[in-house]
Motif scaffolding. Structure first.
Motif, mmCIF file in Angstrom:
data_model
loop_
_atom_site.group_PDB
_atom_site.id
_atom_site.type_symbol
_atom_site.label_atom_id
_atom_site.label_comp_id
_atom_site.label_asym_id
_atom_site.label_seq_id
_atom_site.Cartn_x
_atom_site.Cartn_y
_atom_site.Cartn_z
ATOM 1 N N ASN A 281 9.214 15.854 7.126
ATOM 2 C CA ASN A 281 8.602 14.661 7.721
ATOM 3 C C ASN A 281 7.894 15.009 9.028
ATOM 4 O OD1 ASN A 281 9.474 12.724 10.195
ATOM 5 N ND2 ASN A 281 8.565 11.518 8.552
ATOM 6 N N LEU A 282 8.594 15.775 9.875
ATOM 7 C CA LEU A 282 7.999 16.120 11.161
ATOM 8 C C LEU A 282 6.750 16.985 10.979
ATOM 9 C CD1 LEU A 282 11.253 16.741 13.228
ATOM 10 C CD2 LEU A 282 9.656 14.851 13.489
ATOM 11 N N SER A 283 6.811 17.933 10.041
ATOM 12 C CA SER A 283 5.605 18.761 9.887
ATOM 13 C C SER A 283 4.455 17.981 9.260
ATOM 14 C CB SER A 283 5.861 20.061 9.128
ATOM 15 O OG SER A 283 7.027 20.010 8.376
ATOM 16 N N ALA A 284 4.779 17.023 8.374
ATOM 17 C CA ALA A 284 3.715 16.172 7.830
ATOM 18 C C ALA A 284 3.078 15.356 8.955
ATOM 19 C CB ALA A 284 4.259 15.243 6.753
ATOM 20 N N ASN A 285 3.919 14.888 9.872
ATOM 21 C CA ASN A 285 3.401 14.171 11.036
ATOM 22 C C ASN A 285 2.479 15.051 11.859
ATOM 23 O OD1 ASN A 285 4.097 11.489 11.285
ATOM 24 N ND2 ASN A 285 6.214 11.978 11.833
ATOM 25 N N TRP A 286 2.916 16.282 12.097
ATOM 26 C CA TRP A 286 2.136 17.185 12.931
ATOM 27 C C TRP A 286 0.772 17.462 12.322
ATOM 28 C CZ3 TRP A 286 6.679 21.123 13.935
ATOM 29 C CH2 TRP A 286 7.640 20.477 14.717
ATOM 30 N N LEU A 287 0.720 17.475 10.973
ATOM 31 C CA LEU A 287 -0.540 17.735 10.299
ATOM 32 C C LEU A 287 -1.355 16.456 10.109
ATOM 33 C CD1 LEU A 287 0.705 20.250 7.611
ATOM 34 C CD2 LEU A 287 -0.702 20.754 9.604
ATOM 35 N N GLY A 288 -0.818 15.331 10.580
ATOM 36 C CA GLY A 288 -1.538 14.069 10.454
ATOM 37 C C GLY A 288 -1.520 13.503 9.050
ATOM 38 N N LEU A 289 -0.556 13.942 8.211
ATOM 39 C CA LEU A 289 -0.474 13.444 6.837
ATOM 40 C C LEU A 289 0.470 12.251 6.784
ATOM 41 C CD1 LEU A 289 0.046 16.958 5.242
ATOM 42 C CD2 LEU A 289 -2.109 15.718 5.399
ATOM 43 N N SER A 290 0.030 11.120 7.314
ATOM 44 C CA SER A 290 0.966 10.002 7.444
ATOM 45 C C SER A 290 1.395 9.464 6.078
ATOM 46 C CB SER A 290 0.368 8.891 8.303
ATOM 47 O OG SER A 290 -0.908 8.568 7.843
ATOM 48 N N ASN A 291 0.544 9.610 5.065
ATOM 49 C CA ASN A 291 0.933 9.174 3.721
ATOM 50 C C ASN A 291 2.123 9.957 3.191
ATOM 51 O OD1 ASN A 291 -0.816 7.133 3.341
ATOM 52 N ND2 ASN A 291 -2.355 8.347 2.271
ATOM 53 N N ALA A 292 2.222 11.195 3.589
ATOM 54 C CA ALA A 292 3.342 12.014 3.155
ATOM 55 C C ALA A 292 4.523 11.845 4.102
ATOM 56 C CB ALA A 292 2.932 13.483 3.102
ATOM 57 N N ALA A 293 4.241 11.610 5.381
ATOM 58 C CA ALA A 293 5.297 11.590 6.383
ATOM 59 C C ALA A 293 6.256 10.421 6.204
ATOM 60 C CB ALA A 293 4.677 11.557 7.781
ATOM 61 N N THR A 294 5.721 9.232 5.947
ATOM 62 C CA THR A 294 6.586 8.050 5.875
ATOM 63 C C THR A 294 7.650 8.148 4.775
ATOM 64 O OG1 THR A 294 4.752 6.763 6.741
ATOM 65 C CG2 THR A 294 6.603 5.537 5.833
ATOM 66 N N PRO A 295 7.260 8.446 3.530
ATOM 67 C CA PRO A 295 8.298 8.558 2.492
ATOM 68 C C PRO A 295 9.324 9.642 2.806
ATOM 69 C CG PRO A 295 6.134 8.453 1.490
ATOM 70 C CD PRO A 295 5.915 8.587 2.953
ATOM 71 N N LEU A 296 8.885 10.766 3.361
ATOM 72 C CA LEU A 296 9.811 11.835 3.709
ATOM 73 C C LEU A 296 10.749 11.400 4.822
ATOM 74 C CD1 LEU A 296 7.324 14.833 3.590
ATOM 75 C CD2 LEU A 296 9.189 14.391 1.996
ATOM 76 N N GLY B 206 0.820 -1.210 0.000
ATOM 77 C CA GLY B 206 0.000 0.000 0.000
ATOM 78 C C GLY B 206 0.851 1.256 0.000
ATOM 79 N N LEU B 207 2.089 1.099 0.491
ATOM 80 C CA LEU B 207 2.994 2.248 0.594
ATOM 81 C C LEU B 207 3.692 2.573 -0.725
ATOM 82 C CD1 LEU B 207 5.083 2.014 3.891
ATOM 83 C CD2 LEU B 207 3.877 4.006 3.019
ATOM 84 N N VAL B 208 3.818 1.560 -1.598
ATOM 85 C CA VAL B 208 4.669 1.734 -2.785
ATOM 86 C C VAL B 208 4.265 2.972 -3.596
ATOM 87 C CG1 VAL B 208 5.380 0.734 -4.978
ATOM 88 C CG2 VAL B 208 5.248 -0.699 -2.959
ATOM 89 N N GLY B 209 2.960 3.132 -3.833
ATOM 90 C CA GLY B 209 2.494 4.250 -4.637
ATOM 91 C C GLY B 209 2.844 5.601 -4.051
ATOM 92 N N VAL B 210 2.478 5.807 -2.776
ATOM 93 C CA VAL B 210 2.768 7.099 -2.148
ATOM 94 C C VAL B 210 4.260 7.335 -2.000
ATOM 95 C CG1 VAL B 210 0.784 7.944 -0.896
ATOM 96 C CG2 VAL B 210 1.980 5.957 -0.043
ATOM 97 N N LEU B 211 4.990 6.235 -1.733
ATOM 98 C CA LEU B 211 6.449 6.357 -1.660
ATOM 99 C C LEU B 211 6.995 6.915 -2.965
ATOM 100 C CD1 LEU B 211 7.905 3.164 0.044
ATOM 101 C CD2 LEU B 211 8.509 5.517 0.534
ATOM 102 N N ALA B 212 6.566 6.309 -4.064
ATOM 103 C CA ALA B 212 7.039 6.742 -5.378
ATOM 104 C C ALA B 212 6.653 8.203 -5.616
ATOM 105 C CB ALA B 212 6.451 5.850 -6.460
ATOM 106 N N LEU B 213 5.419 8.562 -5.269
ATOM 107 C CA LEU B 213 4.949 9.930 -5.472
ATOM 108 C C LEU B 213 5.821 10.947 -4.738
ATOM 109 C CD1 LEU B 213 2.858 12.061 -6.341
ATOM 110 C CD2 LEU B 213 1.509 11.438 -4.349
ATOM 111 N N TRP B 214 6.068 10.692 -3.442
ATOM 112 C CA TRP B 214 6.810 11.677 -2.649
ATOM 113 C C TRP B 214 8.293 11.685 -2.979
ATOM 114 C CZ3 TRP B 214 4.810 15.732 -0.558
ATOM 115 C CH2 TRP B 214 3.437 15.716 -0.265
ATOM 116 N N LEU B 215 8.845 10.508 -3.250
ATOM 117 C CA LEU B 215 10.263 10.473 -3.626
ATOM 118 C C LEU B 215 10.460 11.205 -4.954
ATOM 119 C CD1 LEU B 215 11.359 6.900 -2.511
ATOM 120 C CD2 LEU B 215 11.784 9.083 -1.394
ATOM 121 N N GLY B 216 9.474 11.086 -5.850
ATOM 122 C CA GLY B 216 9.539 11.810 -7.120
ATOM 123 C C GLY B 216 9.505 13.313 -6.896
ATOM 124 N N LEU B 217 8.563 13.754 -6.061
ATOM 125 C CA LEU B 217 8.455 15.196 -5.778
ATOM 126 C C LEU B 217 9.705 15.727 -5.085
ATOM 127 C CD1 LEU B 217 4.746 15.647 -4.650
ATOM 128 C CD2 LEU B 217 5.869 16.711 -6.608
#
Lengths: 209, 181
Positions: A95-110, A43-54
């Motif tokens: 990563n920390l600010s994504a965590n603070w905002l509860g955006l775990s999909n963004a936080a993990t790849p970062l 389930g992580l592969v897609g978001v990982l690819a998205l954030w690593l790309g960005l």
């Protein structure tokens, strides 16, 4: 440390399961959890690819270095081993600010990106650095500005005021984060946790076996 | 607009704004955004593959520990201790499970809120506890595993101290704000 806890969890589960007659459930849990682990990662592969790309785009554009420079005063205190303008700073703080905002999909790849960047500064690739430890401790305590999951659950259960736990959650998670910073900074100085100590230990283990 | 509404708005906007800002800035700097994006995204699968064995190890151990009933026994043994600090016995399993398993502690918290009502003291306390820390073991296994760190030194102790602080702070603030009803 993780070695012993893991061993303990596994052995105690089997022994307790044998005594309590829950061994079939233990077996089932083992197989189910193994499957869950893979499902989670896939389930992580897609978001990982998205954030690593960005992140790659941001890096190429020089944005990472600009941000790292702006955040220098904060990072110098928290992560003194990371040189000025290093990409690790931006990845960690994003990563920390994504965590603070509860955006775990963004936080993990970062966070994974941050660990990779920190690893480039590590002279012993199997032993954690002080900065990594502080970063991870802050991650495990992560401040939650919006406990979205919990608000959702409370809403579903017809709470009169689902948001009333926002304030208490922020307070508790800020306390946890402060503790994470203080504890990692103090513990890193203790001789038993020093990098040389864990290196020497693994060397003597290797010689024994 | 209340503070929580403002925060909600920020979290809804954060991702699209960040995406726009990165791509816009990169385009201004004449970066070939599509090519570079694809190049970076390729790394996603490698990272995911690297994490799998670590997650299997952690999730299996915790799943077995819960299923065997040892988790319940542990919280039973610790009950006198929690009575001492004024924590309701019902909330203790949440506190113990929180650093180990995210989905497990969420299920437990939901269960507690269903039984006692989301607006009861136990419901509010469990909800605050759930939000106050992250799943320490998961975070450690995931992030250290991904880069091949084997010796974690003081990280686990620091993480667990932070968890304990978060849980105790949750108890303290909930008693102050919501009373002991």
């Amino acid at each position: 440390m993780l070695n012993w806890i893991w061993l303990g969890l596994m052995l105690v589960s089997v022994i307790y399961g044998a005594c309590a007659g829950t061994l079939p459930a233990v077996t089932k849990a083992a197989f189910d959890s193994a499957g869950t682990a893979v499902t989670v990662v896939l389930g992580l592969v897609g978001v990982l690819a998205l954030w690593l790309g960005l992140m790659k785009v941001a890096e190429e554009a020089g944005l990472i270095r600009v941000l790292a420079k702006i955040l220098r005063p904060v990072s110098r205190v928290l992560f003194p081993g990371v040189p000025e303008g290093h990409p690790a700073i931006t990845a960690m703080l994003l990563n920390l600010s994504a965590n603070w905002l509860g955006l775990s999909n963004a936080a993990t790849p970062l966070g994974l990106k941050a660990m990779e960047e920190l690893q480039t500064l590590n002279d012993d690739k199997t032993t954690i650095t002080d900065d990594m430890a502080t970063f991870l401790a802050m991650n495990t305590a992560s401040i939650t500005l919006i406990p979205a999951t919990m608000i959702g659950v409370r809403l579903a259960l017809n709470s009169a005021n689902p948001q009333e736990i926002v304030g208490t959650t922020i307070f508790a998670s800020v306390c946890a984060t402060l503790m994470a910073i203080v504890a990692s900074k103090i513990l890193q100085r203790l001789p038993i946790f020093s990098r040389d100590h864990s290196r020497a230990k693994s060397k003597s283990n290797a010689e024994e076996s | 607009m209340t503070l929580s509404e403002i925060l909600q708005l920020i979290s809804n906007l954060a991702v699209p704004v960040l995406m726009f800002a990165i791509l816009f800035y990169a385009a201004m700097k004449k970066v070939k955004v599509f090519d570079v994006f694809v190049e970076g995204a390729r790394g996603g699968f490698d990272v995911a593959l690297k994490i799998i064995p670590y997650l299997v190890a952690i999730l299996v151990a915790i799943g077995m520990f819960r299923a065997s009933g040892a988790m319940d026994a542990l919280s039973h043994v610790l009950t006198p201790l929690t009575n001492l600090i004024g924590m309701p016995a019902e909330a203790l399993p949440v506190a113990l499970l929180r650093p180990l398993s995210g989905s497990g502690s969420l299920a437990l918290t939901t269960e507690l809120m269903k039984t006692h009502g989301p607006d009861s003291f136990i419901g509010r306390l469990a909800g605050t506890m759930y939000g106050s820390t992250e799943t320490t073991f998961y975070v450690l296994a995931l992030y250290c595993g991904a880069v091949g760190i084997k010796k974690t030194r003081h990280t686990l102790v620091a993480g667990l101290l932070a968890d304990a602080t978060g849980l105790l702070a949750a108890l303290w603030i909930c008693r102050r704000v919501f009373g002991d009803a």
